[in-house]
Motif scaffolding. Sequence first.
Motif, PDB file in Angstrom:
ATOM      1  N   LEU A 121       0.827  -1.207   0.000  1.00  0.00           N
ATOM      2  CA  LEU A 121       0.000   0.000   0.000  1.00  0.00           C
ATOM      3  C   LEU A 121       0.864   1.261   0.000  1.00  0.00           C
ATOM      4  O   LEU A 121       0.555   2.245  -0.672  1.00  0.00           O
ATOM      5  CB  LEU A 121      -0.941   0.005   1.205  1.00  0.00           C
ATOM      6  N   GLY A 122       1.963   1.229   0.734  1.00  0.00           N
ATOM      7  CA  GLY A 122       2.886   2.362   0.704  1.00  0.00           C
ATOM      8  C   GLY A 122       3.576   2.501  -0.633  1.00  0.00           C
ATOM      9  O   GLY A 122       3.754   3.612  -1.152  1.00  0.00           O
ATOM     10  N   ARG A 125       1.256   3.950  -3.426  1.00  0.00           N
ATOM     11  CA  ARG A 125       1.053   5.392  -3.260  1.00  0.00           C
ATOM     12  C   ARG A 125       2.269   6.145  -3.805  1.00  0.00           C
ATOM     13  O   ARG A 125       2.120   7.139  -4.523  1.00  0.00           O
ATOM     14  CB  ARG A 125       0.829   5.742  -1.797  1.00  0.00           C
ATOM     15  N   ALA A 128       2.241   6.074  -7.600  1.00  0.00           N
ATOM     16  CA  ALA A 128       1.293   7.011  -8.205  1.00  0.00           C
ATOM     17  C   ALA A 128       1.838   8.435  -8.185  1.00  0.00           C
ATOM     18  O   ALA A 128       1.534   9.236  -9.077  1.00  0.00           O
ATOM     19  CB  ALA A 128      -0.040   6.942  -7.470  1.00  0.00           C
ATOM     20  N   GLU A 129       2.642   8.746  -7.192  1.00  0.00           N
ATOM     21  CA  GLU A 129       3.203  10.094  -7.084  1.00  0.00           C
ATOM     22  C   GLU A 129       4.397  10.289  -8.021  1.00  0.00           C
ATOM     23  O   GLU A 129       4.634  11.390  -8.508  1.00  0.00           O
ATOM     24  CB  GLU A 129       3.625  10.358  -5.634  1.00  0.00           C
ATOM     25  N   HIS A 219      -1.901   9.377 -11.676  1.00  0.00           N
ATOM     26  CA  HIS A 219      -1.287   9.973 -10.481  1.00  0.00           C
ATOM     27  C   HIS A 219      -2.320  10.169  -9.374  1.00  0.00           C
ATOM     28  O   HIS A 219      -2.281  11.152  -8.627  1.00  0.00           O
ATOM     29  CB  HIS A 219      -0.593  11.299 -10.823  1.00  0.00           C
ATOM     30  N   ASP A 220      -3.232   9.207  -9.315  1.00  0.00           N
ATOM     31  CA  ASP A 220      -4.282   9.203  -8.301  1.00  0.00           C
ATOM     32  C   ASP A 220      -3.806   8.310  -7.148  1.00  0.00           C
ATOM     33  O   ASP A 220      -4.056   7.099  -7.142  1.00  0.00           O
ATOM     34  CB  ASP A 220      -5.583   8.671  -8.909  1.00  0.00           C
ATOM     35  N   ALA A 221      -3.117   8.901  -6.180  1.00  0.00           N
ATOM     36  CA  ALA A 221      -2.522   8.116  -5.105  1.00  0.00           C
ATOM     37  C   ALA A 221      -3.581   7.384  -4.282  1.00  0.00           C
ATOM     38  O   ALA A 221      -3.441   6.195  -3.986  1.00  0.00           O
ATOM     39  CB  ALA A 221      -1.674   9.012  -4.212  1.00  0.00           C
ATOM     40  N   ASP A 222      -4.650   8.090  -3.921  1.00  0.00           N
ATOM     41  CA  ASP A 222      -5.707   7.448  -3.123  1.00  0.00           C
ATOM     42  C   ASP A 222      -6.378   6.322  -3.912  1.00  0.00           C
ATOM     43  O   ASP A 222      -6.676   5.256  -3.359  1.00  0.00           O
ATOM     44  CB  ASP A 222      -6.746   8.474  -2.693  1.00  0.00           C
ATOM     45  N   ALA A 224      -5.029   4.574  -6.322  1.00  0.00           N
ATOM     46  CA  ALA A 224      -4.082   3.465  -6.461  1.00  0.00           C
ATOM     47  C   ALA A 224      -4.048   2.627  -5.193  1.00  0.00           C
ATOM     48  O   ALA A 224      -4.010   1.392  -5.249  1.00  0.00           O
ATOM     49  CB  ALA A 224      -2.692   4.012  -6.781  1.00  0.00           C
ATOM     50  N   VAL A 225      -4.056   3.290  -4.037  1.00  0.00           N
ATOM     51  CA  VAL A 225      -4.069   2.566  -2.765  1.00  0.00           C
ATOM     52  C   VAL A 225      -5.340   1.728  -2.646  1.00  0.00           C
ATOM     53  O   VAL A 225      -5.297   0.562  -2.232  1.00  0.00           O
ATOM     54  CB  VAL A 225      -3.956   3.546  -1.578  1.00  0.00           C
ATOM     55  N   GLN A 226      -6.485   2.300  -3.029  1.00  0.00           N
ATOM     56  CA  GLN A 226      -7.736   1.560  -2.935  1.00  0.00           C
ATOM     57  C   GLN A 226      -7.741   0.365  -3.895  1.00  0.00           C
ATOM     58  O   GLN A 226      -8.197  -0.731  -3.536  1.00  0.00           O
ATOM     59  CB  GLN A 226      -8.920   2.477  -3.252  1.00  0.00           C
TER      60      GLN A 226
END
Length: 256
Positions: A121-122, A125, A128-129, A219-222, A224-226
């Motif tokens: 998960l880390g 994120r 994505a960044e 670049h959608d970090a949230d 990508a985590v989901q």
Amino acid sequence: MARSFGQAEGTDRIIRRKLSDEVLDRLRSMIRSGELRPGDAMPSERALMDRFGVGRPAVREALQSLHQQGLISISHGERTRVQPIDATTVLARSDDVARMLLDLVPANRQHLKEARRMFELGLVRLAAERATAVDVADLRAAIDEQTAQMAGDPVPFIKADMAFHARIAAISDNPIITAASQAMLRWLFEYHTALLHWSGREAVTLADHAAIVDAIEAHDADGAVQAMLDHLDRSRDALAPMDQGRAPPPERTQPK
């Protein structure tokens, strides 16, 4: 109050060490200090005997210890040389011990899965960044490779799956993070083989991977985590009954 002489006996006792241990410490210090660099030929046994004032058995035992630790390479008919040291080679040498730990204490498999979950998960994120167009292209190529391995032997499919997750880790541009991710994937490999080969599972895995890459590319970090969380949760739910000796549940419908 002055301390009596007897009180010091438990902490000040001098421990006799083997000569080979002393030689080993000296050789490791030479490597750490840069006196011996990766690729350098090690001094001959005779040179080490003269330098340290010890016999051949102590030198040979120390060299064997260095070899077992992956710090030098010993090949018949060739000079002994200092090995390059990086996070990948260091962690790779712990593979057998890690698998033994997972076999002897099955609860550690769950602990490893939890650690991998937090790690992934880390990583996603961060991906994505930081991801570039090249990173995204490589991830999509990894999905294509995995798609090509859907039929037949499950091992190539699983290795392609591992390569996909390793490529996400590589976006971090952090060699320790990348090596740790690869190590965890290797340690889980034998426990994921059966899971990933259940009929219909491959298509869900590929769809999950595509959703993860879409979020990374945006670049959608949230997001990508989901997407990664959904992917790992599906794997966890399928693996849980297998850990308990039951068949896996029917595949759930891919969320819209």
